[in-house]
Scaffold this motif. Structure first.
Motif, short mmCIF file in Angstrom:
data_model
loop_
_atom_site.label_atom_id
_atom_site.label_comp_id
_atom_site.label_asym_id
_atom_site.label_seq_id
_atom_site.Cartn_x
_atom_site.Cartn_y
_atom_site.Cartn_z
N GLN A 50 -1.91 -3.68 2.48
CA GLN A 50 -0.64 -4.22 1.97
C GLN A 50 0.54 -3.38 2.45
O GLN A 50 1.60 -3.92 2.79
CB GLN A 50 -0.68 -4.28 0.45
CG GLN A 50 -1.60 -5.36 -0.10
CD GLN A 50 -1.73 -5.32 -1.60
OE1 GLN A 50 -1.41 -4.31 -2.25
NE2 GLN A 50 -2.22 -6.40 -2.19
N HIS A 106 1.18 -4.22 6.07
CA HIS A 106 1.74 -5.57 6.19
C HIS A 106 3.22 -5.57 5.82
O HIS A 106 4.04 -6.24 6.45
CB HIS A 106 0.96 -6.53 5.28
CG HIS A 106 1.18 -7.97 5.62
ND1 HIS A 106 2.23 -8.69 5.10
CD2 HIS A 106 0.51 -8.82 6.46
CE1 HIS A 106 2.19 -9.93 5.58
NE2 HIS A 106 1.16 -10.04 6.40
N LYS A 107 3.57 -4.78 4.79
CA LYS A 107 4.96 -4.69 4.35
C LYS A 107 5.84 -4.07 5.44
O LYS A 107 6.94 -4.54 5.72
CB LYS A 107 5.04 -3.86 3.07
CG LYS A 107 6.40 -3.84 2.40
CD LYS A 107 6.30 -3.07 1.08
CE LYS A 107 7.65 -3.08 0.37
NZ LYS A 107 7.59 -2.35 -0.91
N GLU A 108 5.32 -3.00 6.09
CA GLU A 108 6.09 -2.36 7.16
C GLU A 108 6.27 -3.29 8.35
O GLU A 108 7.33 -3.33 8.97
CB GLU A 108 5.38 -1.08 7.61
CG GLU A 108 5.61 0.09 6.66
CD GLU A 108 5.25 1.41 7.32
OE1 GLU A 108 5.45 1.55 8.54
OE2 GLU A 108 4.76 2.30 6.60
N LYS A 145 6.48 -6.49 8.27
CA LYS A 145 7.48 -7.50 7.91
C LYS A 145 8.89 -6.93 8.02
O LYS A 145 9.81 -7.59 8.49
CB LYS A 145 7.24 -8.01 6.49
CG LYS A 145 8.10 -9.22 6.15
CD LYS A 145 7.72 -9.79 4.80
CE LYS A 145 8.47 -11.09 4.52
NZ LYS A 145 9.87 -11.07 4.85
N ILE A 146 9.05 -5.67 7.60
CA ILE A 146 10.36 -5.02 7.70
C ILE A 146 10.81 -4.95 9.15
O ILE A 146 11.93 -5.30 9.51
CB ILE A 146 10.32 -3.60 7.09
CG1 ILE A 146 10.10 -3.69 5.57
CG2 ILE A 146 11.60 -2.83 7.39
CD1 ILE A 146 9.65 -2.38 4.97
N SER A 158 11.18 -2.83 -4.62
CA SER A 158 10.75 -4.17 -4.26
C SER A 158 11.84 -4.94 -3.51
O SER A 158 11.63 -6.03 -3.04
CB SER A 158 10.36 -4.96 -5.51
OG SER A 158 11.48 -5.11 -6.37
N PRO A 197 14.02 -6.16 -0.53
CA PRO A 197 13.82 -6.20 0.92
C PRO A 197 14.80 -5.30 1.67
O PRO A 197 14.46 -4.70 2.67
CB PRO A 197 14.05 -7.68 1.27
CG PRO A 197 13.80 -8.42 0.00
CD PRO A 197 14.23 -7.50 -1.10
N ALA A 247 13.44 -1.70 1.38
CA ALA A 247 12.02 -1.43 1.59
C ALA A 247 11.76 -0.41 2.68
O ALA A 247 11.00 0.53 2.50
CB ALA A 247 11.30 -2.74 1.90
N SER A 263 10.73 3.75 2.15
CA SER A 263 9.40 4.16 2.59
C SER A 263 9.38 5.66 2.87
O SER A 263 8.33 6.26 3.04
CB SER A 263 8.98 3.38 3.83
OG SER A 263 9.84 3.68 4.92
#
Length: 696
Positions: free
Chosen positions: A73, A76-78, A80-81, A191, A193, A196, A200
């Motif tokens: 997860q 995947h988040k990175e 998307k960023i 949370s 966007p 994010a 990190s």
């Protein structure tokens, strides 16, 4: 993140599939040859390692990413960023590069960044060169070594401060969190966007754990820090712990620039050091204590009482006093005399100066969330403060950041406003602030207005029954229609919109130049009687205090009925008054997280203040949500009614003026709430004595 745009697409497809994906399926989906996919998968396997993930390749089965759900997860988040960033935008691209340099201190090759961002190596080289000035302000440098790559070099403490500064500059609102709602807001920030990628750099769990540890310490010193200074302390500790866990040890300095007389900050740093070692089960080097002390001394503090101010000013040396006088002269010589006669301004500037010097001497950054507004709305004051700040540079050799100048502008700007008010002929304008009882919502509104309006305005809290008898009131402010056509009144939102404030200011301007006779001063005997009656009212209020733990799903009517029955007077009459007030407008104040129930009655002899809390931490029924506490305040209608109302009003006002008091009401025990009530009422009593002395 060591993935080219092509590799990122492959990784995304693998993460989004719960089953193995065949190489030919990847090739068909991306419009590539199977051989190209096989070459890319070798790079993918290497790039997954920092995320504690691995690539599993099985013949006739397919390819799959193996690892924990949490690590998948996070990756995947990175991804998307990265995909959301417009790398054709030069500012976005350079900010991303800076983020990557701070996030990963291992050597990176230009070609890696070029492939990932879809630009040439020459463009990347140019971007990195443009970042050098920013990094050098924090004593860091991008070093390029042929065959090795680029790497960020500098001392560990400077690197940490650069991370802190980057978060300051790029996560709007994060450092402005309200300390008493911080956990909810931090969750929201992580949370978001827009935050994010930036956040990190921080570990959310570490931040929340640091907050829990500081909460458990319950140090009075923390309450003296401004909200953004407290959040900055949390972030400083979280960054330090994260870096220590990754092997980043701060280098000892021969001598840090600290205020040697401030032993309290050293003791606090040692307490924090021990508490964090226990909580995180790690050994934190002793040198971190010194850096903690510097950070604590360099934080902005809230000196909200005259005693705290006097304690601090006793420690100020002659050099700082002379520096302040020179700054005032440099700001504008024509205002020098008047500004130096403003005791509030001079004392405030002296208090502000000491942590500024600590921050400058130790290269600490500070964040000013109001900087842009100050520069836009008060450009002349800001420009003059920039000139005044040169005095500090001349004394210390350090250049002053715009963030620091912004805070100076707030001090100078407020002093100029006071000076303007003093030199403009006006009379006091009396505004009646109306609610049903005169001490509930009216007091909250009064406190909000008092922080906004000038001292030339007198605010008088009134109940609806007091309006006809009120004398010398110029106009009225209320959250509901007064239905008095002959009265000049303004209906407002209880929390005051910009339009509300504009209409009130216009009324004040109208009335301030209209001649009006003033009342005769009261005799000393009457003043002494009022002081004595105030003391009795406070004593009775504290003696009668009770606290209730109620079900989270209790209905408003049930709560009113239960509390009314606990009263010594006519329960039905009291309940009817509270319920009638609720029909006028809700007594739940969502922004404060409390429900304020209040009335006056002839059926009791002594004033009452009770607090109700929910066993679940918050009342859940729609009639009381989102209140974390219900405050029950009843005033006896006797010969001292106005004194009771004023005392109860002081408590209502404190919900706005003292976040610490509000937080205690919401979460404290009976003992801690009583202690806070005593503090609030003691301060109020001293203010009454001082007020009577000045008007005698």
């Amino acid at each position: 993140m060591d993935f080219s745009p092509r590799s990122q697409k492959i990784v995304s497809m693998l993460l989004e599939s719960s089953d193995p994906v065949k190489e030919q399926a990847l090739a068909d989906a991306l419009g590539l040859s199977k051989r190209t996919i096989q070459r890319e998968l070798e790079a993918v396997d290497y790039g997954l390692r920092p995320y504690h993930l691995s690539l599993i390749r099985k013949k006739r089965v397919g390819v799959q990413i193996q690892g924990s759900v949490e690590n998948k997860q996070a990756l995947h988040k990175e991804l998307k960023i990265d995909q959301d960033i417009d790398f054709t935008n030069i500012e976005e691209r350079r900010r991303y590069l800076l983020l990557e340099l701070l996030r990963d201190r291992t050597p990176q090759k230009l070609i890696t960044f070029a492939d990932r961002l879809g630009v040439s190596e020459a463009t990347i080289a140019s971007d990195l060169e443009s970042l050098q000035d920013w990094l050098r302000q924090n004593h860091l440098e991008i070093i390029r070594r042929p065959g090795f790559g680029i790497v960020l070099e500098g001392k560990e403490v400077d690197y940490r401060e650069a991370v802190n500064r980057f978060i300051n500059e790029n996560s709007e609102g994060f450092y402005s969190l309200d300390r008493f709602q911080r956990q909810e807001l931090i969750e929201k920030s992580f949370s978001s966007p827009s935050h994010a990628g930036i956040l990190s750099l921080l570990n959310k769990d570490t931040i929340i754990k640091v907050i829990d540890v500081l909460d458990a310490m319950d140090e009075p010193y923390f309450k003296r820090m401004t909200d953004n200074a407290y959040v900055a302390l949390v972030i400083h500790i979280a960054i330090s712990i994260d870096r220590i866990q990754k092997g980043g040890i701060a280098e000892p300095k021969k001598e840090l620039n600290t205020d040697k007389k401030d032993l309290a900050s050293l003791q606090l740093a040692k307490k924090i050091h021990k508490a964090m070692e226990r909580a995180f089960q790690i050994q934190i080097p002793q040198v971190e204590i010194s850096y903690l002390q510097v950070h604590i001394q360099g934080s902005k503090k809230d000196y909200s009482t005259s005693t705290m101010v006097d304690e601090y000013l006793n420690q100020v040396d002659d050099q700082q006093i002379q520096m302040v006088h020179r700054m005032i002269e440099r700001f504008d010589s024509k205002y020098q005399y008047d500004l130096e006669q403003d005791d509030i301004f001079v004392r405030g500037l002296l208090i502000h100066l000491q942590p500024v010097l600590i921050r400058l001497q130790n290269h600490l950054n500070i964040f000013n969330p109001l900087l842009k507004d100050i520069q836009d709305q008060y450009p002349e004051v800001f420009a003059k403060c920039k000139e005044a700040a040169k005095v500090i540079t001349e004394e210390t050799g350090y250049e002053i950041q715009d963030e620091e100048i912004g805070y100076l502008a707030m001090h100078f700007g407020a002093a100029l406003e006071r000076l303007h008010e003093m030199k403009t002929y006006t009379r006091i304008v009396r505004i009646g602030v109306v609610c049903a009882s005169g001490f509930g919502l009216a007091r909250l509104m009064e406190t909000n207005l008092r922080m906004i309006l000038p001292d030339s305005v007198e605010l008088v809290p009134l109940g609806t029954n007091d309006i006809d008898q009120a004398s010398n009131i110029d106009f009225f402010v209320s959250s509901f229609d007064l239905n008095h056509p002959q009265l000049d009144s303004i209906r407002v939102n209880p929390l005051f919109t910009e339009d509300d404030i504009s209409r009130i200011r216009k009324k004040i301007e109208e009335y301030s130049h209209v001649y009006k006779e003033t009342s005769v001063q009261k005799g000393i005997g009457q003043m002494m009687n009022q002081i004595a009656s105030t003391a009795i009212s406070i004593k009775e209020m504290l003696a009668n205090y009770r606290q209730f733990d109620l079900p989270a799903d209790i209905h408003f009517d049930q709560l009113v009925e239960q509390l009314s029955k606990e009263m010594s007077g006519d329960a039905k009459a009291i309940a009817a008054k509270i319920t009638s007030r609720e029909k006028l407008s809700s007594q739940v104040i969502p922004e404060l997280g409390i429900c304020l129930l209040h009335c006056r009655t002839q059926s009791i002899q002594e004033p009452i203040v009770w607090v109700c809390q929910s066993s679940m931490g918050q009342f859940r029924h729609s009639s009381l949500s989102p209140s974390k506490a219900v405050v029950w305040m009843i005033a006896p209608e006797d010969e001292h009614i106005q004194i009771h109302l004023d005392v109860l009003g002081a408590i209502s006002s404190a919900f706005v003026s003292s976040p610490a008091f509000l937080h205690t009401i919401q979460t404290g025990t009976k003992t801690t709430i009583l202690m806070e009530l005593e503090r609030i009422l003691q301060n109020y009593f001293y203010q009454i004595i001082d007020q009577k002395r000045r008007t005698a």
